[in-house]
Design a protein around this motif. Structure first.
Motif, PDB file in Angstrom:
ATOM      1  N   ARG A 139       1.013   5.885  -1.885  1.00  0.00           N
ATOM      2  CA  ARG A 139       1.439   7.336  -1.102  1.00  0.00           C
ATOM      3  C   ARG A 139       1.927   8.283  -2.236  1.00  0.00           C
ATOM      4  NH1 ARG A 139       2.609   4.723   4.732  1.00  0.00           N
ATOM      5  NH2 ARG A 139       0.229   4.516   5.619  1.00  0.00           N
ATOM      6  N   SER A 140       3.049   7.185  -3.285  1.00  0.00           N
ATOM      7  CA  SER A 140       3.694   7.918  -3.943  1.00  0.00           C
ATOM      8  C   SER A 140       2.278   9.203  -5.414  1.00  0.00           C
ATOM      9  CB  SER A 140       4.471   7.655  -4.817  1.00  0.00           C
ATOM     10  OG  SER A 140       4.709   7.807  -5.702  1.00  0.00           O
ATOM     11  N   GLU A 200       3.182   2.394  -0.261  1.00  0.00           N
ATOM     12  CA  GLU A 200       3.441   3.321  -0.810  1.00  0.00           C
ATOM     13  C   GLU A 200       3.995   3.289  -2.156  1.00  0.00           C
ATOM     14  OE1 GLU A 200       5.734   4.889   1.256  1.00  0.00           O
ATOM     15  OE2 GLU A 200       4.836   2.733   2.515  1.00  0.00           O
ATOM     16  N   SER A 201       3.409   2.489  -2.924  1.00  0.00           N
ATOM     17  CA  SER A 201       3.356   3.580  -4.848  1.00  0.00           C
ATOM     18  C   SER A 201       1.755   3.803  -4.090  1.00  0.00           C
ATOM     19  CB  SER A 201       2.602   2.151  -5.651  1.00  0.00           C
ATOM     20  OG  SER A 201       3.934   1.171  -5.255  1.00  0.00           O
ATOM     21  N   ARG A 257       2.329  -3.929   0.961  1.00  0.00           N
ATOM     22  CA  ARG A 257       3.376  -2.693   2.119  1.00  0.00           C
ATOM     23  C   ARG A 257       3.803  -2.184   0.756  1.00  0.00           C
ATOM     24  NH1 ARG A 257       3.518  -0.542   6.510  1.00  0.00           N
ATOM     25  NH2 ARG A 257       3.927  -2.406   8.166  1.00  0.00           N
TER      26      ARG A 257
END
Length: 169
Positions: free
Chosen positions: A73-74, A70-71, A66
């Motif tokens: 997407r960043s 996020e990484s 999870r």
């Protein structure tokens, strides 16, 4: 000519390139060494696609995945390029199988919104799957595909650009 290097990373695959970029962003003088051409086909960081999933039996590992999402997407925002394609994913097996139950439990623990699909619901939504009568599926909406080829190019380009900003290379 001698140069001071704070960090030397050997291996410019996905892990090495990601580390080089992360460290360069922190202002460190990083050198990334690769014995072959960057993007070569001799390691695991090549090819058009790899699966990305949160569906693991261990909740801690699912939680790490999870955080990795996020990484991803960043990194996409920083690169202004899509690297992750959300497709959703299915884990299939006989109803009540311990590994299938563990996947559902892990996904629930990290609020990943898993869906338990009966054989009938699976056949309605995904008619290509014909499974035995006692089977079910766990659907994970965040599963998808990432591209090692594209990601490696993005990471090495960003690492180079960032390193040049801090150090005249």
């Amino acid at each position: 000519m001698r140069q001071h290097v704070q960090v030397l990373i050997i291996g410019a695959g996905a892990a090495g390139s990601a580390a080089a970029y992360a460290l360069a962003r922190r202002g460190l003088n990083v050198r990334l060494l690769e014995q072959f051409q960057i993007g070569h086909t001799r390691g695991s960081s090549f090819g058009p696609s790899r699966i990305f999933r949160l569906a693991y039996e261990e909740p801690d590992y699912a939680g790490l995945a999870r955080a990795a999402l996020e990484s991803w997407r960043s990194l996409e925002r920083e690169a202004e390029q899509q690297l992750y394609w959300r497709t959703g994913g299915l884990d299939l097996g006989p109803a009540g199988t311990p590994s299938l139950e563990a996947v559902h439990t892990s996904l629930t623990a990290i609020d990943a919104a898993p869906e338990r699909l009966s054989r009938r619901e699976l056949a309605r939504r995904y008619p290509q799957w014909r499974v035995p009568a006692d089977w079910e599926a766990v659907y994970s909406p965040e599963a998808g595909i990432v591209s090692p080829d594209v990601t490696l190019r993005v990471l090495t380009d960003l690492a180079r650009h960032t390193a040049r900003r801090f150090w005249k290379v």
